[in-house]
Design a protein around this motif. Structure first.
Motif, mmCIF file in Angstrom:
data_model
loop_
_atom_site.group_PDB
_atom_site.id
_atom_site.type_symbol
_atom_site.label_atom_id
_atom_site.label_comp_id
_atom_site.label_asym_id
_atom_site.label_seq_id
_atom_site.Cartn_x
_atom_site.Cartn_y
_atom_site.Cartn_z
ATOM 1 N N TRP A 190 8.537 56.994 40.647
ATOM 2 C CA TRP A 190 7.797 56.834 41.904
ATOM 3 C C TRP A 190 6.702 55.781 41.770
ATOM 4 O O TRP A 190 6.260 55.204 42.763
ATOM 5 C CB TRP A 190 7.197 58.162 42.360
ATOM 6 C CG TRP A 190 8.247 59.122 42.810
ATOM 7 C CD1 TRP A 190 8.677 60.240 42.165
ATOM 8 C CD2 TRP A 190 9.022 59.032 44.010
ATOM 9 N NE1 TRP A 190 9.673 60.854 42.884
ATOM 10 C CE2 TRP A 190 9.910 60.129 44.029
ATOM 11 C CE3 TRP A 190 9.063 58.127 45.067
ATOM 12 C CZ2 TRP A 190 10.817 60.351 45.048
ATOM 13 C CZ3 TRP A 190 9.971 58.352 46.096
ATOM 14 C CH2 TRP A 190 10.829 59.444 46.086
ATOM 15 N N LEU A 220 7.727 52.469 43.263
ATOM 16 C CA LEU A 220 7.577 52.372 44.719
ATOM 17 C C LEU A 220 6.111 52.175 45.097
ATOM 18 O O LEU A 220 5.776 51.267 45.867
ATOM 19 C CB LEU A 220 8.146 53.615 45.401
ATOM 20 C CG LEU A 220 7.965 53.680 46.923
ATOM 21 C CD1 LEU A 220 8.678 52.516 47.606
ATOM 22 C CD2 LEU A 220 8.460 55.006 47.456
ATOM 23 N N SER A 221 5.239 53.017 44.561
ATOM 24 C CA SER A 221 3.819 52.892 44.923
ATOM 25 C C SER A 221 3.240 51.570 44.416
ATOM 26 O O SER A 221 2.458 50.933 45.118
ATOM 27 C CB SER A 221 3.018 54.083 44.389
ATOM 28 O OG SER A 221 3.150 54.215 42.996
ATOM 29 N N LEU A 273 11.230 44.611 40.615
ATOM 30 C CA LEU A 273 11.484 46.036 40.380
ATOM 31 C C LEU A 273 12.261 46.299 39.087
ATOM 32 O O LEU A 273 11.832 47.133 38.284
ATOM 33 C CB LEU A 273 12.168 46.666 41.595
ATOM 34 C CG LEU A 273 11.278 46.806 42.831
ATOM 35 C CD1 LEU A 273 12.085 47.273 44.031
ATOM 36 C CD2 LEU A 273 10.107 47.753 42.556
ATOM 37 N N PHE A 318 4.874 48.751 44.033
ATOM 38 C CA PHE A 318 5.407 47.722 44.924
ATOM 39 C C PHE A 318 4.601 47.673 46.228
ATOM 40 O O PHE A 318 4.154 46.604 46.667
ATOM 41 C CB PHE A 318 6.888 47.997 45.220
ATOM 42 C CG PHE A 318 7.529 47.019 46.148
ATOM 43 C CD1 PHE A 318 8.061 45.827 45.671
ATOM 44 C CD2 PHE A 318 7.600 47.269 47.515
ATOM 45 C CE1 PHE A 318 8.655 44.912 46.531
ATOM 46 C CE2 PHE A 318 8.192 46.365 48.376
ATOM 47 C CZ PHE A 318 8.718 45.179 47.882
ATOM 48 N N VAL A 319 4.420 48.830 46.850
ATOM 49 C CA VAL A 319 3.720 48.901 48.137
ATOM 50 C C VAL A 319 2.267 48.446 47.986
ATOM 51 O O VAL A 319 1.776 47.634 48.780
ATOM 52 C CB VAL A 319 3.803 50.326 48.738
ATOM 53 C CG1 VAL A 319 2.881 50.477 49.933
ATOM 54 C CG2 VAL A 319 5.243 50.658 49.124
#
Length: 152
Positions: free
Chosen positions: A94, A97-98, A30, A100-101
């Motif tokens: 954001w 996050l997306s 990250l 990573f997911v």
């Protein structure tokens, strides 16, 4: 030197997590991804990601030989060094996050053609499935931020 390579490969200990070591290890990507997002040009972002992937291959290959077995679960350098690919060309926090997911979903589920790469040995074999998962996540991330209002 072997201990240092192994330490980097296991994500400075994150890959030794008793629960979801790949996901825990990916968290290291990250801040690297954040840094890549803030590079001055798209070409700098792409070049940096290529270098990170090229670093992952020998680190994972040497660590696999030290640890033993094919693609040991504790090796997470492939996860955290390919995660930045998922945010190339994006600027929204954001997207971290997306990215990573999505990266984790594709790395864990290994849909075709990712699954077909599992037979490849060594550092290249360890890294290539995560590289492809990251590329697919990148494409979906761009679609998400282009077509979902309010995300960018």
């Amino acid at each position: 030197m072997k201990n240092l390579i192994k330490w980097i490969a296991v994500g400075f200990g994150t890959g030794l997590s008793p629960v979801m070591p790949g996901t825990v290890g990916t968290l290291l990507g990250l801040p690297i991804s954040w840094g890549v997002m803030h590079l001055p040009s798209l070409w700098c972002q792409i070049g940096t990601c290529i270098v990170l992937v090229l670093i992952s291959v020998p680190i994972c290959g040497v660590a696999e030989k030290i640890i033993g077995g094919k693609d040991p679960g504790c090796i997470v350098a492939d996860e955290y060094l390919t995660l930045p690919i998922t945010v190339i060309g994006l600027t929204s926090p954001w997207a971290l996050l997306s990215g990573f997911v999505l990266h984790r979903i594709f790395d864990i589920t290994k849909p075709p053609p990712i699954k077909q790469l599992q037979h490849i040995h060594g550092g290249f074999g360890i890294t290539i499935d995560d590289f492809l998962a990251a590329l697919i996540a990148l494409g979906l991330n761009h679609l998400l931020f282009r077509f979902v209002p309010g995300l960018s």
